[in-house]
Design a protein around this motif. Structure first.
Motif, PDB file in Angstrom:
ATOM      1  N   GLN A   3       0.809  -1.079   0.014  1.00  0.00           N
ATOM      2  CA  GLN A   3       0.148   0.063  -0.052  1.00  0.00           C
ATOM      3  C   GLN A   3       0.857   1.381  -0.034  1.00  0.00           C
ATOM      4  N   VAL A   5       0.228   5.152   0.937  1.00  0.00           N
ATOM      5  CA  VAL A   5      -0.674   6.265   1.667  1.00  0.00           C
ATOM      6  C   VAL A   5      -0.030   7.436   1.589  1.00  0.00           C
ATOM      7  N   CYS A  22       4.299  10.106   1.297  1.00  0.00           N
ATOM      8  CA  CYS A  22       3.563   9.266   0.792  1.00  0.00           C
ATOM      9  C   CYS A  22       4.279   7.942   1.400  1.00  0.00           C
ATOM     10  N   TYR A  94      -0.907  12.403  -6.779  1.00  0.00           N
ATOM     11  CA  TYR A  94      -0.698  10.943  -6.475  1.00  0.00           C
ATOM     12  C   TYR A  94       0.636  10.734  -6.566  1.00  0.00           C
ATOM     13  N   TRP A 108       0.305   2.628  -6.900  1.00  0.00           N
ATOM     14  CA  TRP A 108      -0.007   3.892  -6.709  1.00  0.00           C
ATOM     15  C   TRP A 108      -0.791   4.211  -5.529  1.00  0.00           C
ATOM     16  N   GLY A 109      -0.699   5.530  -5.013  1.00  0.00           N
ATOM     17  CA  GLY A 109      -1.464   6.022  -3.827  1.00  0.00           C
ATOM     18  C   GLY A 109      -2.708   6.313  -4.314  1.00  0.00           C
ATOM     19  N   GLN A 110      -3.639   6.580  -3.242  1.00  0.00           N
ATOM     20  CA  GLN A 110      -5.002   7.108  -3.494  1.00  0.00           C
ATOM     21  C   GLN A 110      -5.222   8.397  -4.009  1.00  0.00           C
ATOM     22  N   THR A 112      -4.224  12.781  -3.014  1.00  0.00           N
ATOM     23  CA  THR A 112      -4.559  13.624  -2.030  1.00  0.00           C
ATOM     24  C   THR A 112      -4.738  14.843  -2.648  1.00  0.00           C
TER      25      THR A 112
END
Length: 118
Positions: A3, A5, A22, A94, A108-110, A112
């Motif tokens: 993950q 984040v 991240c 991202y 990849w992150g979600q 922000t």
């Protein structure tokens, strides 16, 4: 399972600063390149900055001299220090990372949200 984040986004006024983080977690053997991308409404995702495992960096022309990418390999974390923010920097940001678990894959992150507005 890996993950990414992200954190640190928000609403700021033009000229102000933000620092994005991240953090990667999971069954990580090693992390190669890491980067930040952004996507504004109605536009394609674009590269902001990338950093190699050895610390070499590259920036989009639009952010050179204002943004700084860095990483802490001990924490599996990449940062984006954003100074002198402009309204045109408004976008969802991202992070991505090339990570070896069993094989090597890009994660990849979600995302922000960063909003620059007076």
């Amino acid at each position: 399972q890996v993950q990414l984040v992200e954190s640190g986004g928000g609403l700021v006024q033009p000229g102000e600063s933000l620092r994005l983080s991240c953090a990667a977690s999971g069954s990580i053997v090693s992390i190669y390149g890491m980067g930040w991308y952004r996507q504004a409404p109605g536009k394609q995702r674009e590269l902001v900055a990338i950093i190699s495992s050895g610390g070499s960096t590259n920036y989009a022309d639009s952010v050179k001299g204002r943004f700084t990418i860095s990483r802490d390999n001990a924490k599996n974390t990449v940062y984006l220090q954003m100074n002198s923010l402009k309204p045109e920097d408004t976008a969802v940001y991202y992070c991505d990372a090339d990570i070896r678990t069993v094989g090597v894959k890009t994660y990849w992150g979600q995302g922000t949200q960063v909003t620059v507005s007076s």
